[in-house]
Design a protein around this motif. Sequence first.
Motif, PDB file in Angstrom:
ATOM      1  N   ASP A 154       4.323   7.758   4.765  1.00  0.00           N
ATOM      2  CA  ASP A 154       4.531   9.011   5.490  1.00  0.00           C
ATOM      3  C   ASP A 154       3.655  10.073   4.845  1.00  0.00           C
ATOM      4  O   ASP A 154       3.862  10.430   3.690  1.00  0.00           O
ATOM      5  CB  ASP A 154       6.006   9.415   5.428  1.00  0.00           C
ATOM      6  N   LEU A 155       2.676  10.579   5.572  1.00  0.00           N
ATOM      7  CA  LEU A 155       1.720  11.535   5.016  1.00  0.00           C
ATOM      8  C   LEU A 155       2.085  12.985   5.300  1.00  0.00           C
ATOM      9  O   LEU A 155       1.284  13.888   5.057  1.00  0.00           O
ATOM     10  CB  LEU A 155       0.320  11.225   5.554  1.00  0.00           C
ATOM     11  N   THR A 156       3.295  13.235   5.758  1.00  0.00           N
ATOM     12  CA  THR A 156       3.758  14.596   6.012  1.00  0.00           C
ATOM     13  C   THR A 156       3.687  15.417   4.727  1.00  0.00           C
ATOM     14  O   THR A 156       4.176  14.993   3.681  1.00  0.00           O
ATOM     15  CB  THR A 156       5.208  14.590   6.537  1.00  0.00           C
ATOM     16  N   GLY A 157       3.051  16.578   4.793  1.00  0.00           N
ATOM     17  CA  GLY A 157       2.974  17.469   3.647  1.00  0.00           C
ATOM     18  C   GLY A 157       1.803  17.224   2.718  1.00  0.00           C
ATOM     19  O   GLY A 157       1.618  17.967   1.753  1.00  0.00           O
ATOM     20  N   TYR A 158       1.005  16.213   2.967  1.00  0.00           N
ATOM     21  CA  TYR A 158      -0.161  15.958   2.126  1.00  0.00           C
ATOM     22  C   TYR A 158      -1.248  16.987   2.416  1.00  0.00           C
ATOM     23  O   TYR A 158      -1.441  17.384   3.567  1.00  0.00           O
ATOM     24  CB  TYR A 158      -0.705  14.549   2.380  1.00  0.00           C
ATOM     25  N   ARG A 159      -1.982  17.387   1.384  1.00  0.00           N
ATOM     26  CA  ARG A 159      -3.040  18.385   1.566  1.00  0.00           C
ATOM     27  C   ARG A 159      -4.327  17.779   2.095  1.00  0.00           C
ATOM     28  O   ARG A 159      -5.074  18.429   2.819  1.00  0.00           O
ATOM     29  CB  ARG A 159      -3.330  19.098   0.249  1.00  0.00           C
ATOM     30  N   THR A 160      -4.618  16.529   1.746  1.00  0.00           N
ATOM     31  CA  THR A 160      -5.879  15.901   2.129  1.00  0.00           C
ATOM     32  C   THR A 160      -5.696  14.777   3.140  1.00  0.00           C
ATOM     33  O   THR A 160      -6.418  14.706   4.122  1.00  0.00           O
ATOM     34  CB  THR A 160      -6.615  15.385   0.877  1.00  0.00           C
ATOM     35  N   ILE A 188       0.882  -1.159   0.000  1.00  0.00           N
ATOM     36  CA  ILE A 188       0.000   0.000   0.000  1.00  0.00           C
ATOM     37  C   ILE A 188       0.922   1.212   0.000  1.00  0.00           C
ATOM     38  O   ILE A 188       1.827   1.312   0.823  1.00  0.00           O
ATOM     39  CB  ILE A 188      -0.935   0.035   1.220  1.00  0.00           C
ATOM     40  N   ARG A 189       0.688   2.117  -0.947  1.00  0.00           N
ATOM     41  CA  ARG A 189       1.532   3.306  -1.058  1.00  0.00           C
ATOM     42  C   ARG A 189       0.661   4.513  -1.355  1.00  0.00           C
ATOM     43  O   ARG A 189      -0.496   4.365  -1.738  1.00  0.00           O
ATOM     44  CB  ARG A 189       2.600   3.113  -2.130  1.00  0.00           C
ATOM     45  N   THR A 190       1.225   5.698  -1.162  1.00  0.00           N
ATOM     46  CA  THR A 190       0.457   6.924  -1.372  1.00  0.00           C
ATOM     47  C   THR A 190       1.252   7.907  -2.228  1.00  0.00           C
ATOM     48  O   THR A 190       2.470   7.782  -2.369  1.00  0.00           O
ATOM     49  CB  THR A 190       0.109   7.605  -0.036  1.00  0.00           C
ATOM     50  N   GLY A 191       0.540   8.897  -2.760  1.00  0.00           N
ATOM     51  CA  GLY A 191       1.168   9.957  -3.534  1.00  0.00           C
ATOM     52  C   GLY A 191       0.294  11.201  -3.472  1.00  0.00           C
ATOM     53  O   GLY A 191      -0.909  11.109  -3.255  1.00  0.00           O
ATOM     54  N   SER A 192       0.921  12.353  -3.652  1.00  0.00           N
ATOM     55  CA  SER A 192       0.194  13.615  -3.634  1.00  0.00           C
ATOM     56  C   SER A 192       0.296  14.260  -5.008  1.00  0.00           C
ATOM     57  O   SER A 192       1.367  14.305  -5.600  1.00  0.00           O
ATOM     58  CB  SER A 192       0.780  14.532  -2.563  1.00  0.00           C
ATOM     59  N   HIS A 193      -0.822  14.746  -5.520  1.00  0.00           N
ATOM     60  CA  HIS A 193      -0.896  15.362  -6.842  1.00  0.00           C
ATOM     61  C   HIS A 193      -1.469  16.768  -6.709  1.00  0.00           C
ATOM     62  O   HIS A 193      -1.889  17.176  -5.633  1.00  0.00           O
ATOM     63  CB  HIS A 193      -1.753  14.488  -7.769  1.00  0.00           C
ATOM     64  N   ASP A 194      -1.517  17.520  -7.805  1.00  0.00           N
ATOM     65  CA  ASP A 194      -2.014  18.895  -7.765  1.00  0.00           C
ATOM     66  C   ASP A 194      -3.442  19.000  -7.241  1.00  0.00           C
ATOM     67  O   ASP A 194      -3.763  19.916  -6.498  1.00  0.00           O
ATOM     68  CB  ASP A 194      -1.961  19.539  -9.157  1.00  0.00           C
ATOM     69  N   CYS A 195      -4.308  18.082  -7.634  1.00  0.00           N
ATOM     70  CA  CYS A 195      -5.727  18.183  -7.300  1.00  0.00           C
ATOM     71  C   CYS A 195      -6.218  17.136  -6.315  1.00  0.00           C
ATOM     72  O   CYS A 195      -7.365  17.203  -5.872  1.00  0.00           O
ATOM     73  CB  CYS A 195      -6.557  18.089  -8.576  1.00  0.00           C
ATOM     74  N   TYR A 196      -5.418  16.150  -5.991  1.00  0.00           N
ATOM     75  CA  TYR A 196      -5.873  15.071  -5.122  1.00  0.00           C
ATOM     76  C   TYR A 196      -4.687  14.359  -4.475  1.00  0.00           C
ATOM     77  O   TYR A 196      -3.546  14.482  -4.915  1.00  0.00           O
ATOM     78  CB  TYR A 196      -6.707  14.049  -5.918  1.00  0.00           C
ATOM     79  N   ASP A 197      -4.984  13.611  -3.402  1.00  0.00           N
ATOM     80  CA  ASP A 197      -4.034  12.677  -2.811  1.00  0.00           C
ATOM     81  C   ASP A 197      -4.483  11.278  -3.220  1.00  0.00           C
ATOM     82  O   ASP A 197      -5.683  11.027  -3.417  1.00  0.00           O
ATOM     83  CB  ASP A 197      -4.004  12.802  -1.287  1.00  0.00           C
ATOM     84  N   ARG A 198      -3.524  10.366  -3.360  1.00  0.00           N
ATOM     85  CA  ARG A 198      -3.810   9.029  -3.898  1.00  0.00           C
ATOM     86  C   ARG A 198      -3.277   7.953  -2.970  1.00  0.00           C
ATOM     87  O   ARG A 198      -2.179   8.065  -2.433  1.00  0.00           O
ATOM     88  CB  ARG A 198      -3.158   8.906  -5.269  1.00  0.00           C
ATOM     89  N   ILE A 199      -4.071   6.883  -2.800  1.00  0.00           N
ATOM     90  CA  ILE A 199      -3.613   5.679  -2.114  1.00  0.00           C
ATOM     91  C   ILE A 199      -3.777   4.521  -3.097  1.00  0.00           C
ATOM     92  O   ILE A 199      -4.798   4.419  -3.789  1.00  0.00           O
ATOM     93  CB  ILE A 199      -4.360   5.437  -0.782  1.00  0.00           C
ATOM     94  N   VAL A 200      -2.740   3.682  -3.181  1.00  0.00           N
ATOM     95  CA  VAL A 200      -2.707   2.590  -4.149  1.00  0.00           C
ATOM     96  C   VAL A 200      -2.513   1.270  -3.413  1.00  0.00           C
ATOM     97  O   VAL A 200      -1.602   1.140  -2.585  1.00  0.00           O
ATOM     98  CB  VAL A 200      -1.555   2.783  -5.169  1.00  0.00           C
ATOM     99  N   PHE A 201      -3.362   0.299  -3.731  1.00  0.00           N
ATOM    100  CA  PHE A 201      -3.261  -1.054  -3.190  1.00  0.00           C
ATOM    101  C   PHE A 201      -2.701  -1.934  -4.300  1.00  0.00           C
ATOM    102  O   PHE A 201      -3.366  -2.140  -5.324  1.00  0.00           O
ATOM    103  CB  PHE A 201      -4.636  -1.568  -2.755  1.00  0.00           C
ATOM    104  N   ASP A 202      -1.471  -2.443  -4.113  1.00  0.00           N
ATOM    105  CA  ASP A 202      -0.828  -3.271  -5.137  1.00  0.00           C
ATOM    106  C   ASP A 202      -1.238  -4.724  -4.967  1.00  0.00           C
ATOM    107  O   ASP A 202      -1.137  -5.298  -3.881  1.00  0.00           O
ATOM    108  CB  ASP A 202       0.691  -3.150  -5.042  1.00  0.00           C
ATOM    109  N   ILE A 203      -1.687  -5.303  -6.073  1.00  0.00           N
ATOM    110  CA  ILE A 203      -2.098  -6.701  -6.149  1.00  0.00           C
ATOM    111  C   ILE A 203      -1.270  -7.302  -7.284  1.00  0.00           C
ATOM    112  O   ILE A 203      -1.224  -6.722  -8.366  1.00  0.00           O
ATOM    113  CB  ILE A 203      -3.602  -6.818  -6.518  1.00  0.00           C
ATOM    114  N   PRO A 204      -0.596  -8.450  -7.075  1.00  0.00           N
ATOM    115  CA  PRO A 204       0.236  -8.990  -8.156  1.00  0.00           C
ATOM    116  C   PRO A 204      -0.552  -9.177  -9.455  1.00  0.00           C
ATOM    117  O   PRO A 204      -1.689  -9.627  -9.433  1.00  0.00           O
ATOM    118  CB  PRO A 204       0.704 -10.341  -7.620  1.00  0.00           C
ATOM    119  N   ALA A 205       0.075  -8.794 -10.552  1.00  0.00           N
ATOM    120  CA  ALA A 205      -0.561  -8.941 -11.866  1.00  0.00           C
ATOM    121  C   ALA A 205      -0.930 -10.402 -12.089  1.00  0.00           C
ATOM    122  O   ALA A 205      -0.170 -11.302 -11.775  1.00  0.00           O
ATOM    123  CB  ALA A 205       0.387  -8.455 -12.963  1.00  0.00           C
ATOM    124  N   GLY A 206      -2.120 -10.609 -12.605  1.00  0.00           N
ATOM    125  CA  GLY A 206      -2.573 -11.964 -12.912  1.00  0.00           C
ATOM    126  C   GLY A 206      -3.231 -12.670 -11.749  1.00  0.00           C
ATOM    127  O   GLY A 206      -3.792 -13.738 -11.916  1.00  0.00           O
TER     128      GLY A 206
END
Length: 190
Positions: A141-147, A61-79
Amino acid sequence: MRKVSRGALLAATAMVGLSLAVTAPTAFAAQSAGTAAACQTGWGSQPKSATEDAPALLTNIRTGSHDCYDRIVFDIPAGSTSRLGYTVQYVDAFYQDGSGDPIPVSGGAILEIRVSAASYDMEHHQQTYPGKGKQPLPGVDLTGYRTFRDAKFGASFEGQSQVGLGVRARLPFKVTQLSDKLVVDVAHSW
């Protein structure tokens, strides 16, 4: 009437073209910046879900911050699955699956995310995601995220993994399912 030489006319035309070429990108950038700042989403904040429950394994599980939104991603192995079951919704309180214990999550609102992917591979008897119940997500680490304000792992119980995502306020979100991940974007504003 004054006669203008062909060379002077070409030079004047070139200067006008050059000034347009220099100012056009600046005007476009200002327009683009204004458009990006508006961040029209139309996503809404109602629950979103898919009922497919093909067995799958959660690996990260990882996160990212973008101009208009914050994102959380759940990685599931391909296939491991072609369609993944999930439920994403705002809740008043976050409770751990299995035990029913409350888990405190910081923020103005809590987005509960349930993914039909276990964090433990029963066939090979090994953990696939190192999340611990009631604890912050490892490596996030959610430091600096807007949402985003907080992210806690609830549990991996009966083939589903559960996360409580603390957000600044009840904001619009969207869910995108890809072949190897589930992506949840939460807008910075309405």
